[in-house]
Design a protein around this motif. Structure first.
Motif, short mmCIF file in Angstrom:
data_model
loop_
_atom_site.label_atom_id
_atom_site.label_comp_id
_atom_site.label_asym_id
_atom_site.label_seq_id
_atom_site.Cartn_x
_atom_site.Cartn_y
_atom_site.Cartn_z
N GLY A 73 0.83 -1.18 0.00
CA GLY A 73 0.00 0.00 0.00
C GLY A 73 0.87 1.24 0.00
N ILE A 74 0.27 2.39 -0.27
CA ILE A 74 1.04 3.62 -0.40
C ILE A 74 1.76 3.99 0.90
N SER A 75 1.16 3.69 2.06
CA SER A 75 1.81 4.04 3.33
C SER A 75 3.11 3.25 3.51
N ASP A 76 3.16 2.03 2.95
CA ASP A 76 4.38 1.22 3.04
C ASP A 76 5.37 1.59 1.94
N TYR A 89 15.34 -9.18 -2.24
CA TYR A 89 14.06 -8.93 -1.56
C TYR A 89 14.01 -7.52 -0.99
N ILE A 90 12.77 -7.02 -0.89
CA ILE A 90 12.48 -5.85 -0.06
C ILE A 90 11.92 -6.39 1.25
N LYS A 91 12.54 -6.05 2.36
CA LYS A 91 12.02 -6.45 3.65
C LYS A 91 11.45 -5.22 4.33
N ILE A 92 10.18 -5.31 4.67
CA ILE A 92 9.51 -4.16 5.25
C ILE A 92 8.39 -4.64 6.17
N ARG A 93 8.19 -3.91 7.25
CA ARG A 93 7.09 -4.24 8.16
C ARG A 93 5.84 -3.51 7.68
N ARG A 94 4.80 -4.26 7.39
CA ARG A 94 3.57 -3.65 6.90
C ARG A 94 2.93 -2.82 8.01
N LYS A 95 2.69 -1.55 7.70
CA LYS A 95 2.20 -0.61 8.70
C LYS A 95 0.85 -1.02 9.26
N LYS A 96 -0.03 -1.57 8.42
CA LYS A 96 -1.39 -1.89 8.84
C LYS A 96 -1.43 -3.06 9.83
N THR A 97 -0.57 -4.06 9.63
CA THR A 97 -0.64 -5.27 10.45
C THR A 97 0.56 -5.46 11.36
#
Length: 223
Positions: A73-76, A89-97
């Protein structure tokens, strides 16, 4: 609200004998139910990939494409940095969950990230949406999609071109739908998107099936 929707609302209020005094109560019962997943198909995605617009428009198309390639999503997307890159890979913590995601970096993703030196030209969501609508109109992406509105017990169908309903979340929906369309297993796509329930994926599966059916019919129609 557009003029058509205001007219429908006015008709419903009159028919049910609502007055200005209980208008607020009537609006509580009003809801919009988008039953169809609105996503871009592969042909439309190719138009975006080949776009060559003015910088301020092309920048937002680039950001939208990152969503189409990553299902973020745009916030991520706004939080992607060079530190997010783990090789393939892109490693990222999803803001929503709050859940960590490891998303494969496609060559298309890498090209856009490197073009902007991992500093994606994100602007405010509202201004970004305005730029996307302008860009998509210039690219003539005008396939009409169905939006179902429910007013009380009545159902109203509206058909609008993609250029009018574009939003950042449509990029995520496009990524999920195309991945399913290409035959990637449901559980693998759920790992990519961060979905935890199969029920949440069912609308995307249905949309992917629709796209596949359209492709088959186009092939059958060719001489």
């Amino acid at each position: 609200a557009d003029i058509q929707f205001v007219g429908i609302l006015e008709y419903w209020l009159k028919r049910n004998k609502y007055t200005p005094y209980n208008l607020a109560e009537s609006l509580i019962k009003l809801k919009e139910d988008k039953k169809d997943v609105i996503a871009w198909n592969e042909k439309e995605l190719k138009i975006l990939e080949n776009a060559n617009l003015k910088n301020h428009l092309q920048n937002q198309v680039d950001v939208f494409l990152i969503g189409c390639y990553t299902a973020l999503g745009i916030s991520d997307i706004k939080r992607i940095t060079k530190d997010s890159n783990e090789g393939c890979y892109i490693k990222i913590r999803r803001k929503k969950t709050g859940k960590f995601l490891r998303i494969p970096i496609l060559s298309q993703t890498s090209r856009i990230l490197e073009k902007h030196d991992y500093k994606l030209p994100c602007i405010s969501d509202n201004k970004g949406n305005e730029s996307l609508k302008e860009a998509f109109k210039k690219l003539k992406i005008n396939r009409k999609v169905n939006i179902t509105r429910m007013i009380g017990a009545e159902i109203f169908d509206e058909y609008k071109p993609l250029s009018e309903v574009i939003s950042w979340h449509k990029a995520r929906k496009t990524a999920i739908t195309i991945a399913l369309q290409k035959g990637i297993p449901d559980h693998t796509v759920m790992q990519l998107s961060g979905h935890s329930k199969y029920e949440s994926m069912k609308p995307y599966i249905d949309k992917a099936d629709d796209f596949l059916m359209q492709e088959m019919m186009e092939k059958l129609n060719k001489p």
